[in-house]
Design an enzyme around this catalytic site. Structure first.
Site, PDB file in Angstrom:
ATOM      1  N   HIS A 124      24.560 -14.364  -8.498  1.00  0.00           N
ATOM      2  CA  HIS A 124      23.623 -14.806  -7.452  1.00  0.00           C
ATOM      3  C   HIS A 124      24.005 -16.199  -6.967  1.00  0.00           C
ATOM      4  O   HIS A 124      24.141 -16.443  -5.780  1.00  0.00           O
ATOM      5  CB  HIS A 124      22.187 -14.775  -7.971  1.00  0.00           C
ATOM      6  CG  HIS A 124      21.171 -15.023  -6.915  1.00  0.00           C
ATOM      7  ND1 HIS A 124      20.943 -16.267  -6.378  1.00  0.00           N
ATOM      8  CD2 HIS A 124      20.325 -14.185  -6.286  1.00  0.00           C
ATOM      9  CE1 HIS A 124      20.001 -16.183  -5.470  1.00  0.00           C
ATOM     10  NE2 HIS A 124      19.603 -14.923  -5.394  1.00  0.00           N
ATOM     11  N   GLY A 125      24.159 -17.132  -7.863  1.00  0.00           N
ATOM     12  CA  GLY A 125      24.634 -18.468  -7.503  1.00  0.00           C
ATOM     13  C   GLY A 125      23.588 -19.407  -6.946  1.00  0.00           C
ATOM     14  O   GLY A 125      23.842 -20.603  -6.821  1.00  0.00           O
ATOM     15  N   ASP A 126      22.397 -18.906  -6.617  1.00  0.00           N
ATOM     16  CA  ASP A 126      21.365 -19.797  -6.070  1.00  0.00           C
ATOM     17  C   ASP A 126      19.975 -19.297  -6.450  1.00  0.00           C
ATOM     18  O   ASP A 126      19.073 -19.235  -5.622  1.00  0.00           O
ATOM     19  CB  ASP A 126      21.512 -19.890  -4.549  1.00  0.00           C
ATOM     20  CG  ASP A 126      20.760 -21.082  -3.971  1.00  0.00           C
ATOM     21  OD1 ASP A 126      20.465 -22.034  -4.714  1.00  0.00           O
ATOM     22  OD2 ASP A 126      20.453 -21.057  -2.771  1.00  0.00           O
ATOM     23  N   LEU A 127      19.820 -18.947  -7.726  1.00  0.00           N
ATOM     24  CA  LEU A 127      18.530 -18.461  -8.194  1.00  0.00           C
ATOM     25  C   LEU A 127      17.588 -19.651  -8.350  1.00  0.00           C
ATOM     26  O   LEU A 127      17.838 -20.559  -9.133  1.00  0.00           O
ATOM     27  CB  LEU A 127      18.673 -17.729  -9.535  1.00  0.00           C
ATOM     28  CG  LEU A 127      17.398 -17.113 -10.096  1.00  0.00           C
ATOM     29  CD1 LEU A 127      16.867 -16.040  -9.165  1.00  0.00           C
ATOM     30  CD2 LEU A 127      17.641 -16.537 -11.473  1.00  0.00           C
ATOM     31  N   ASN A 131      13.923 -18.752  -3.605  1.00  0.00           N
ATOM     32  CA  ASN A 131      14.715 -17.558  -3.288  1.00  0.00           C
ATOM     33  C   ASN A 131      14.195 -16.296  -3.950  1.00  0.00           C
ATOM     34  O   ASN A 131      14.813 -15.236  -3.846  1.00  0.00           O
ATOM     35  CB  ASN A 131      16.181 -17.776  -3.661  1.00  0.00           C
ATOM     36  CG  ASN A 131      16.856 -18.760  -2.749  1.00  0.00           C
ATOM     37  OD1 ASN A 131      16.386 -19.000  -1.640  1.00  0.00           O
ATOM     38  ND2 ASN A 131      17.946 -19.331  -3.203  1.00  0.00           N
TER      39      ASN A 131
END
Length: 135
Positions: A124-127, A131
């Site tokens: 995911h990289g941007d939890l 978001n």
């Protein structure tokens, strides 16, 4: 024969003739990488089918004002983000059916969604709270 220069970011490699490479400014290179990231995001959303991942409806290369901004269209999450939801809880706003069971359902839903992504080798990289959308 041309000599080539390579630009690399996030596993995307671009080879250009050196004379052309010098002419491309930083903004153009950023646009190429941004386009790659948007394409990747759309491919992931199109191929994802899990009850805890928001449903992808479609995309447009133009925004609602007809500007050249890619717009991703997904199902509407009536309760907003988890960040919005927790702000309401903190401000003691009345939230229907919010108890320990619903908290556990939220946590399990987040965990199952992440497990689904990781099983498909997707990071995911941007939890973050903003978001995580709640229907």
């Amino acid at each position: 024969m041309d000599t080539y220069s390579k630009s690399k970011k996030n596993k995307l490699e671009i080879y250009l003739p050196q004379k052309l490479f010098k002419e491309i400014n930083k903004k153009s290179a950023q646009l190429i990488f941004a386009t790659h990231e948007v394409d990747r995001e759309i491919r992931i959303l199109m191929s994802s089918n899990h009850p805890t991942i928001i449903k992808f409806i479609g995309y447009s290369l133009k925004d609602f004002d007809k500007n050249d901004h890619t717009t991703i269209i997904m199902n509407y999450a009536n309760n907003g983000s988890l960040s919005d939801f927790l702000r309401k809880v903190k401000n003691k706003e009345k939230i229907k059916d919010y108890d320990n069971t619903s908290r556990q359902i939220l946590l399990i839903g987040i965990s199952r969604g992440m497990k689904y992504l990781h099983n498909r080798q997707i990071i995911h990289g941007d939890l973050k709270l903003a978001n995580i959308l709640i229907d």
